[in-house]
Enzyme design. Structure first.
Site, PDB file in Angstrom:
ATOM      1  N   LYS A  13       0.925  -1.238  -0.077  1.00 55.27           N
ATOM      2  CA  LYS A  13      -0.158  -0.184   0.078  1.00 55.27           C
ATOM      3  C   LYS A  13       0.871   1.375  -0.028  1.00 55.27           C
ATOM      4  O   LYS A  13       0.490   2.384  -0.597  1.00 55.27           O
ATOM      5  CB  LYS A  13      -1.076   0.035   1.209  1.00 55.27           C
ATOM      6  N   ARG A  88      -9.383   1.076   9.085  1.00 57.86           N
ATOM      7  CA  ARG A  88      -8.773  -0.308   9.355  1.00 57.86           C
ATOM      8  C   ARG A  88     -10.068  -0.925  10.345  1.00 57.86           C
ATOM      9  O   ARG A  88      -9.635  -2.337  10.575  1.00 57.86           O
ATOM     10  CB  ARG A  88      -7.757  -0.091  10.088  1.00 57.86           C
ATOM     11  N   ARG A 127      12.080  -5.679   4.803  1.00 56.43           N
ATOM     12  CA  ARG A 127      11.914  -4.218   4.398  1.00 56.43           C
ATOM     13  C   ARG A 127      12.924  -3.163   5.474  1.00 56.43           C
ATOM     14  O   ARG A 127      13.252  -3.402   6.469  1.00 56.43           O
ATOM     15  CB  ARG A 127      10.574  -3.692   4.811  1.00 56.43           C
ATOM     16  N   ARG A 160      11.746  -1.156  10.801  1.00 58.99           N
ATOM     17  CA  ARG A 160      10.506  -0.787  11.921  1.00 58.99           C
ATOM     18  C   ARG A 160      10.642  -1.900  13.043  1.00 58.99           C
ATOM     19  O   ARG A 160      10.798  -3.017  12.776  1.00 58.99           O
ATOM     20  CB  ARG A 160       9.079  -0.847  11.232  1.00 58.99           C
ATOM     21  N   ARG A 171      -0.099  -8.759  13.636  1.00 56.43           N
ATOM     22  CA  ARG A 171      -0.602  -7.757  12.749  1.00 56.43           C
ATOM     23  C   ARG A 171      -1.354  -8.462  11.562  1.00 56.43           C
ATOM     24  O   ARG A 171      -2.348  -7.865  11.140  1.00 56.43           O
ATOM     25  CB  ARG A 171       0.548  -7.176  11.862  1.00 56.43           C
TER      26      ARG A 171
HETATM   27  P1  AP5 Z   1       4.911  -1.539   1.708  1.00 54.75           P
HETATM   28  O1  AP5 Z   1       4.701  -0.865   0.549  1.00 54.75           O
HETATM   29  O2  AP5 Z   1       5.605  -0.694   2.978  1.00 54.75           O
HETATM   30  O3  AP5 Z   1       3.616  -2.283   2.192  1.00 54.75           O
HETATM   31  P2  AP5 Z   1       2.631  -1.795   3.181  1.00 54.75           P
HETATM   32  O4  AP5 Z   1       1.073  -2.672   2.723  1.00 54.75           O
HETATM   33  O5  AP5 Z   1       2.451  -0.312   3.164  1.00 54.75           O
HETATM   34  O6  AP5 Z   1       2.779  -2.426   4.509  1.00 54.75           O
HETATM   35  P3  AP5 Z   1       2.743  -1.803   6.068  1.00 54.75           P
HETATM   36  O7  AP5 Z   1       3.656  -2.661   7.022  1.00 54.75           O
HETATM   37  O8  AP5 Z   1       3.197  -0.475   5.980  1.00 54.75           O
HETATM   38  O9  AP5 Z   1       1.395  -1.984   6.370  1.00 54.75           O
HETATM   39  P4  AP5 Z   1       0.710  -1.830   7.565  1.00 54.75           P
HETATM   40  O10 AP5 Z   1      -0.872  -1.599   7.218  1.00 54.75           O
HETATM   41  O11 AP5 Z   1       0.785  -2.799   8.550  1.00 54.75           O
HETATM   42  O12 AP5 Z   1       1.324  -0.686   8.356  1.00 54.75           O
HETATM   43  P5  AP5 Z   1       1.230   0.823   9.002  1.00 54.75           P
HETATM   44  O13 AP5 Z   1       2.186   1.658   8.710  1.00 54.75           O
HETATM   45  O14 AP5 Z   1      -0.237   1.326   7.895  1.00 54.75           O
HETATM   46  O15 AP5 Z   1       5.924  -2.710   1.479  1.00 54.75           O
HETATM   47  C1  AP5 Z   1       6.377  -3.696   2.198  1.00 54.75           C
HETATM   48  C2  AP5 Z   1       7.821  -4.137   1.567  1.00 54.75           C
HETATM   49  O16 AP5 Z   1       7.523  -4.962   0.707  1.00 54.75           O
HETATM   50  C3  AP5 Z   1       8.836  -2.983   1.268  1.00 54.75           C
HETATM   51  O17 AP5 Z   1      10.064  -3.550   1.543  1.00 54.75           O
HETATM   52  C4  AP5 Z   1       8.721  -2.988  -0.394  1.00 54.75           C
HETATM   53  O18 AP5 Z   1       9.796  -2.416  -0.816  1.00 54.75           O
HETATM   54  C5  AP5 Z   1       8.335  -4.281  -0.754  1.00 54.75           C
HETATM   55  N1  AP5 Z   1       7.353  -4.329  -1.681  1.00 54.75           N
HETATM   56  C6  AP5 Z   1       6.167  -3.557  -1.929  1.00 54.75           C
HETATM   57  N2  AP5 Z   1       5.583  -4.087  -3.132  1.00 54.75           N
HETATM   58  C7  AP5 Z   1       6.555  -5.062  -3.717  1.00 54.75           C
HETATM   59  C8  AP5 Z   1       6.237  -5.760  -4.726  1.00 54.75           C
HETATM   60  N3  AP5 Z   1       5.288  -5.707  -5.814  1.00 54.75           N
HETATM   61  N4  AP5 Z   1       7.194  -6.826  -4.773  1.00 54.75           N
HETATM   62  C9  AP5 Z   1       8.194  -7.144  -3.991  1.00 54.75           C
HETATM   63  N5  AP5 Z   1       8.566  -6.327  -2.925  1.00 54.75           N
HETATM   64  C10 AP5 Z   1       7.730  -5.262  -2.579  1.00 54.75           C
HETATM   65  O19 AP5 Z   1       0.726   0.729  10.299  1.00 54.75           O
HETATM   66  C11 AP5 Z   1       1.694   0.407  11.340  1.00 54.75           C
HETATM   67  C12 AP5 Z   1       0.747   0.663  12.781  1.00 54.75           C
HETATM   68  O20 AP5 Z   1       0.379   1.538  12.879  1.00 54.75           O
HETATM   69  C13 AP5 Z   1      -0.372  -0.685  12.651  1.00 54.75           C
HETATM   70  O21 AP5 Z   1      -0.059  -2.012  12.818  1.00 54.75           O
HETATM   71  C14 AP5 Z   1      -1.329   0.173  13.944  1.00 54.75           C
HETATM   72  O22 AP5 Z   1      -0.603  -0.142  15.172  1.00 54.75           O
HETATM   73  C15 AP5 Z   1      -1.137   1.695  13.820  1.00 54.75           C
HETATM   74  N6  AP5 Z   1      -1.911   2.088  12.526  1.00 54.75           N
HETATM   75  C16 AP5 Z   1      -1.913   2.743  11.565  1.00 54.75           C
HETATM   76  N7  AP5 Z   1      -3.052   3.007  10.818  1.00 54.75           N
HETATM   77  C17 AP5 Z   1      -3.987   2.617  11.818  1.00 54.75           C
HETATM   78  C18 AP5 Z   1      -5.552   2.767  11.681  1.00 54.75           C
HETATM   79  N8  AP5 Z   1      -5.970   3.259  10.756  1.00 54.75           N
HETATM   80  N9  AP5 Z   1      -5.984   2.516  12.869  1.00 54.75           N
HETATM   81  C19 AP5 Z   1      -5.546   1.776  14.056  1.00 54.75           C
HETATM   82  N10 AP5 Z   1      -3.918   1.566  13.924  1.00 54.75           N
HETATM   83  C20 AP5 Z   1      -3.604   1.912  12.806  1.00 54.75           C
END
Ligand code: AP5
Length: 215
Positions: A13, A88, A127, A160, A171
Protein backbone atom coordinates in the site's frame (compact mmCIF):
# COMPACT_ATOMS: atom_id res chain seq x y z
CA UNK A 1 -9.63 11.37 -7.02
CA UNK A 2 -10.45 10.10 -3.53
CA UNK A 3 -8.94 6.68 -2.98
CA UNK A 4 -8.55 4.14 -0.22
CA UNK A 5 -5.77 1.54 -0.44
CA UNK A 6 -6.82 -1.56 1.46
CA UNK A 7 -4.73 -4.65 2.09
CA UNK A 8 -2.79 -6.60 4.71
CA UNK A 9 0.55 -5.48 6.17
CA UNK A 10 3.20 -5.75 3.44
CA UNK A 11 0.70 -5.75 0.56
CA UNK A 12 2.48 -2.74 -0.93
CA UNK A 13 0.00 0.00 0.00
CA UNK A 14 2.70 2.49 1.01
CA UNK A 15 4.82 1.75 -2.07
CA UNK A 16 1.89 2.16 -4.45
CA UNK A 17 0.52 5.21 -2.59
CA UNK A 18 3.85 7.02 -3.02
CA UNK A 19 3.85 6.19 -6.76
CA UNK A 20 0.25 7.43 -7.10
CA UNK A 21 1.19 10.61 -5.22
CA UNK A 22 3.99 11.32 -7.70
CA UNK A 23 1.97 10.40 -10.78
CA UNK A 24 -1.33 12.12 -9.92
CA UNK A 25 -0.05 14.87 -7.57
CA UNK A 26 -2.47 14.05 -4.76
CA UNK A 27 -1.48 13.81 -1.09
CA UNK A 28 -0.80 10.40 0.40
CA UNK A 29 -2.27 10.17 3.88
CA UNK A 30 -0.83 7.29 5.88
CA UNK A 31 -2.03 6.91 9.47
CA UNK A 32 0.97 4.62 10.07
CA UNK A 33 3.39 7.39 8.97
CA UNK A 34 1.57 10.03 11.07
CA UNK A 35 1.70 7.76 14.13
CA UNK A 36 5.39 6.84 13.57
CA UNK A 37 6.22 10.56 13.38
CA UNK A 38 4.51 11.11 16.75
CA UNK A 39 6.48 8.18 18.18
CA UNK A 40 9.75 9.64 16.81
CA UNK A 41 8.90 13.07 18.26
CA UNK A 42 8.02 11.41 21.58
CA UNK A 43 4.70 13.27 21.91
CA UNK A 44 2.00 12.12 24.36
CA UNK A 45 0.12 10.57 21.41
CA UNK A 46 3.31 8.89 20.19
CA UNK A 47 4.10 7.35 23.58
CA UNK A 48 0.58 5.91 23.79
CA UNK A 49 0.47 4.75 20.14
CA UNK A 50 3.86 3.02 20.43
CA UNK A 51 2.47 0.49 22.91
CA UNK A 52 -0.21 -0.61 20.43
CA UNK A 53 2.04 -0.51 17.38
CA UNK A 54 4.87 -2.54 18.88
CA UNK A 55 2.35 -5.15 20.02
CA UNK A 56 0.95 -5.39 16.46
CA UNK A 57 -2.43 -4.05 17.61
CA UNK A 58 -4.52 -1.22 16.21
CA UNK A 59 -4.42 2.20 17.84
CA UNK A 60 -7.83 3.24 19.23
CA UNK A 61 -10.42 4.32 16.66
CA UNK A 62 -11.12 7.76 18.15
CA UNK A 63 -7.40 8.65 18.01
CA UNK A 64 -6.92 7.80 14.32
CA UNK A 65 -10.31 9.20 13.31
CA UNK A 66 -9.31 12.49 14.99
CA UNK A 67 -6.01 12.53 13.07
CA UNK A 68 -7.76 11.91 9.75
CA UNK A 69 -10.44 14.55 10.37
CA UNK A 70 -7.73 17.15 11.03
CA UNK A 71 -5.85 16.11 7.90
CA UNK A 72 -8.76 15.98 5.43
CA UNK A 73 -9.79 19.60 5.97
CA UNK A 74 -6.39 20.86 4.86
CA UNK A 75 -6.16 22.76 1.58
CA UNK A 76 -4.09 20.12 -0.27
CA UNK A 77 -6.86 17.50 0.19
CA UNK A 78 -9.56 19.56 -1.50
CA UNK A 79 -8.87 18.13 -4.97
CA UNK A 80 -8.41 14.56 -3.79
CA UNK A 81 -6.29 12.28 -1.61
CA UNK A 82 -4.95 8.75 -1.24
CA UNK A 83 -5.71 7.06 2.08
CA UNK A 84 -3.06 4.46 2.93
CA UNK A 85 -3.82 2.31 5.98
CA UNK A 86 -7.07 4.06 6.93
CA UNK A 87 -9.80 3.00 7.57
CA UNK A 88 -8.95 -0.26 9.32
CA UNK A 89 -12.14 -1.02 11.23
CA UNK A 90 -15.83 -0.72 10.42
CA UNK A 91 -16.13 2.11 12.96
CA UNK A 92 -13.33 4.03 11.21
CA UNK A 93 -15.03 3.48 7.83
CA UNK A 94 -18.36 4.75 9.14
CA UNK A 95 -16.71 7.82 10.69
CA UNK A 96 -14.91 8.49 7.42
CA UNK A 97 -18.19 8.35 5.47
CA UNK A 98 -19.71 10.79 8.00
CA UNK A 99 -16.77 13.19 7.81
CA UNK A 100 -16.78 13.22 4.01
CA UNK A 101 -20.54 13.69 3.94
CA UNK A 102 -20.17 16.82 6.06
CA UNK A 103 -17.76 18.04 3.34
CA UNK A 104 -20.17 17.00 0.53
CA UNK A 105 -17.64 14.40 -0.63
CA UNK A 106 -17.41 10.62 -0.93
CA UNK A 107 -14.82 7.96 -1.73
CA UNK A 108 -14.44 7.13 -5.46
CA UNK A 109 -12.70 3.77 -5.22
CA UNK A 110 -11.26 1.34 -2.71
CA UNK A 111 -8.37 -0.71 -4.12
CA UNK A 112 -7.99 -4.03 -2.34
CA UNK A 113 -4.51 -5.59 -2.73
CA UNK A 114 -4.30 -9.37 -2.72
CA UNK A 115 -0.96 -11.01 -1.86
CA UNK A 116 -0.10 -14.50 -0.48
CA UNK A 117 0.75 -14.65 3.22
CA UNK A 118 4.27 -16.09 2.68
CA UNK A 119 5.07 -13.22 0.35
CA UNK A 120 3.75 -10.69 2.91
CA UNK A 121 6.09 -12.09 5.56
CA UNK A 122 9.06 -11.99 3.13
CA UNK A 123 8.33 -8.40 2.24
CA UNK A 124 8.03 -7.23 5.84
CA UNK A 125 11.04 -9.06 7.25
CA UNK A 126 13.22 -7.71 4.38
CA UNK A 127 11.97 -4.10 4.48
CA UNK A 128 14.03 -1.07 5.44
CA UNK A 129 12.78 2.51 5.54
CA UNK A 130 14.57 5.86 5.26
CA UNK A 131 14.44 7.77 8.54
CA UNK A 132 14.52 11.10 6.65
CA UNK A 133 12.30 10.81 3.55
CA UNK A 134 10.34 7.59 4.26
CA UNK A 135 11.47 5.83 1.04
CA UNK A 136 11.18 2.06 1.26
CA UNK A 137 13.66 -0.63 0.28
CA UNK A 138 13.77 -4.39 0.39
CA UNK A 139 16.87 -6.54 0.80
CA UNK A 140 15.96 -8.70 -2.23
CA UNK A 141 13.43 -6.88 -4.43
CA UNK A 142 14.71 -3.34 -3.98
CA UNK A 143 18.11 -3.23 -2.29
CA UNK A 144 19.66 0.20 -1.69
CA UNK A 145 22.84 0.95 -3.67
CA UNK A 146 24.77 1.34 -0.37
CA UNK A 147 23.79 -0.84 2.59
CA UNK A 148 21.92 1.19 5.20
CA UNK A 149 21.79 4.39 3.09
CA UNK A 150 18.79 5.81 1.20
CA UNK A 151 19.41 6.07 -2.58
CA UNK A 152 17.19 9.16 -2.77
CA UNK A 153 18.31 11.47 0.05
CA UNK A 154 21.28 9.75 1.71
CA UNK A 155 19.37 9.33 5.00
CA UNK A 156 19.95 6.26 7.16
CA UNK A 157 17.74 3.20 6.75
CA UNK A 158 16.12 1.48 9.72
CA UNK A 159 14.00 -1.60 10.32
CA UNK A 160 10.57 -0.90 11.80
CA UNK A 161 10.06 -2.18 15.36
CA UNK A 162 6.84 -3.92 14.29
CA UNK A 163 8.58 -5.85 11.46
CA UNK A 164 9.74 -8.63 13.80
CA UNK A 165 8.33 -12.05 12.92
CA UNK A 166 6.17 -12.41 16.08
CA UNK A 167 4.65 -8.93 15.65
CA UNK A 168 4.05 -9.55 11.94
CA UNK A 169 2.03 -12.65 12.86
CA UNK A 170 -0.10 -10.60 15.24
CA UNK A 171 -0.58 -7.80 12.64
CA UNK A 172 -1.79 -10.33 10.06
CA UNK A 173 -4.21 -11.81 12.58
CA UNK A 174 -5.54 -8.35 13.51
CA UNK A 175 -5.95 -7.61 9.79
CA UNK A 176 -8.09 -10.71 9.25
CA UNK A 177 -10.28 -10.02 12.27
CA UNK A 178 -10.67 -6.25 12.15
CA UNK A 179 -9.82 -4.93 8.69
CA UNK A 180 -10.75 -7.65 6.18
CA UNK A 181 -14.51 -7.11 6.90
CA UNK A 182 -14.10 -3.72 5.19
CA UNK A 183 -14.06 -5.55 1.84
CA UNK A 184 -17.68 -6.48 2.32
CA UNK A 185 -18.49 -3.00 3.65
CA UNK A 186 -17.17 -1.34 0.47
CA UNK A 187 -18.36 -4.10 -1.88
CA UNK A 188 -21.91 -3.35 -0.72
CA UNK A 189 -21.32 0.33 -1.51
CA UNK A 190 -20.22 -0.68 -5.04
CA UNK A 191 -16.77 0.88 -5.00
CA UNK A 192 -14.43 -2.04 -4.23
CA UNK A 193 -11.84 -2.94 -6.90
CA UNK A 194 -9.35 -5.77 -6.53
CA UNK A 195 -5.70 -5.51 -7.62
CA UNK A 196 -3.37 -8.49 -7.62
CA UNK A 197 -0.43 -7.33 -5.52
CA UNK A 198 2.07 -9.92 -6.75
CA UNK A 199 4.69 -9.24 -9.42
CA UNK A 200 7.13 -6.34 -9.53
CA UNK A 201 6.31 -2.95 -8.06
CA UNK A 202 5.94 -1.60 -11.62
CA UNK A 203 3.59 -4.43 -12.66
CA UNK A 204 1.38 -3.75 -9.66
CA UNK A 205 1.44 -0.03 -10.40
CA UNK A 206 0.24 -0.68 -13.97
CA UNK A 207 -2.81 -2.48 -12.52
CA UNK A 208 -3.45 0.28 -9.99
CA UNK A 209 -3.06 3.01 -12.61
CA UNK A 210 -5.57 1.24 -14.89
CA UNK A 211 -8.10 1.24 -12.04
CA UNK A 212 -7.49 4.91 -11.23
CA UNK A 213 -7.83 6.17 -14.79
CA UNK A 214 -11.08 4.21 -15.18
CA UNK A 215 -12.72 6.17 -12.31
P1 AP5 B 1 4.92 -1.54 1.76
O1 AP5 B 1 4.58 -0.74 0.56
O2 AP5 B 1 5.58 -0.86 2.90
O3 AP5 B 1 3.62 -2.33 2.25
P2 AP5 B 1 2.40 -1.82 3.13
O4 AP5 B 1 1.19 -2.51 2.66
O5 AP5 B 1 2.37 -0.31 3.16
O6 AP5 B 1 2.84 -2.42 4.53
P3 AP5 B 1 2.83 -1.78 5.99
O7 AP5 B 1 3.57 -2.73 6.85
O8 AP5 B 1 3.32 -0.35 5.99
O9 AP5 B 1 1.32 -1.82 6.28
P4 AP5 B 1 0.64 -1.77 7.61
O10 AP5 B 1 -0.74 -1.52 7.17
O11 AP5 B 1 0.81 -2.93 8.52
O12 AP5 B 1 1.41 -0.60 8.40
P5 AP5 B 1 1.02 0.89 8.79
O13 AP5 B 1 2.25 1.68 8.73
O14 AP5 B 1 -0.18 1.35 8.07
O15 AP5 B 1 5.81 -2.77 1.28
C1 AP5 B 1 6.41 -3.66 2.20
C2 AP5 B 1 7.77 -4.13 1.68
O16 AP5 B 1 7.56 -4.87 0.47
C3 AP5 B 1 8.76 -3.00 1.31
O17 AP5 B 1 10.06 -3.41 1.60
C4 AP5 B 1 8.61 -2.84 -0.21
O18 AP5 B 1 9.79 -2.37 -0.82
C5 AP5 B 1 8.27 -4.28 -0.63
N1 AP5 B 1 7.39 -4.36 -1.78
C6 AP5 B 1 6.30 -3.59 -2.05
N2 AP5 B 1 5.72 -3.97 -3.20
C7 AP5 B 1 6.44 -5.03 -3.67
C8 AP5 B 1 6.33 -5.87 -4.83
N3 AP5 B 1 5.37 -5.68 -5.74
N4 AP5 B 1 7.23 -6.85 -4.98
C9 AP5 B 1 8.24 -7.06 -4.07
N5 AP5 B 1 8.40 -6.28 -2.96
C10 AP5 B 1 7.50 -5.28 -2.76
O19 AP5 B 1 0.56 0.68 10.32
C11 AP5 B 1 1.49 0.36 11.32
C12 AP5 B 1 0.77 0.32 12.66
O20 AP5 B 1 0.23 1.63 12.97
C13 AP5 B 1 -0.43 -0.62 12.76
O21 AP5 B 1 -0.07 -1.94 13.06
C14 AP5 B 1 -1.25 0.04 13.87
O22 AP5 B 1 -0.70 -0.25 15.13
C15 AP5 B 1 -1.04 1.53 13.60
N6 AP5 B 1 -2.07 2.06 12.68
C16 AP5 B 1 -1.87 2.57 11.43
N7 AP5 B 1 -3.02 2.95 10.89
C17 AP5 B 1 -4.00 2.66 11.80
C18 AP5 B 1 -5.42 2.80 11.79
N8 AP5 B 1 -6.07 3.32 10.74
N9 AP5 B 1 -6.08 2.39 12.89
C19 AP5 B 1 -5.44 1.89 13.97
N10 AP5 B 1 -4.12 1.71 14.03
C20 AP5 B 1 -3.39 2.10 12.95
Amino acid sequence: MRLILLGPPGAGKGTQAKMLREKFRKPQISTGDILRKSVQEDTALGRKAKLFMNAGKLVEDDVVVGLIRERLVKEDCQSGFILDGFPRTIIQAEKLTETLKEMNLSIDTVIDFQVDTDELVNRLTGRSTCSDCGAMFHKISRPPLKIGICDGCGGSLYQRDDDKEETIKKRLEVYQNETAPLREFYRKQGNLKTAQGDGTVEEVFARVRAIVISI
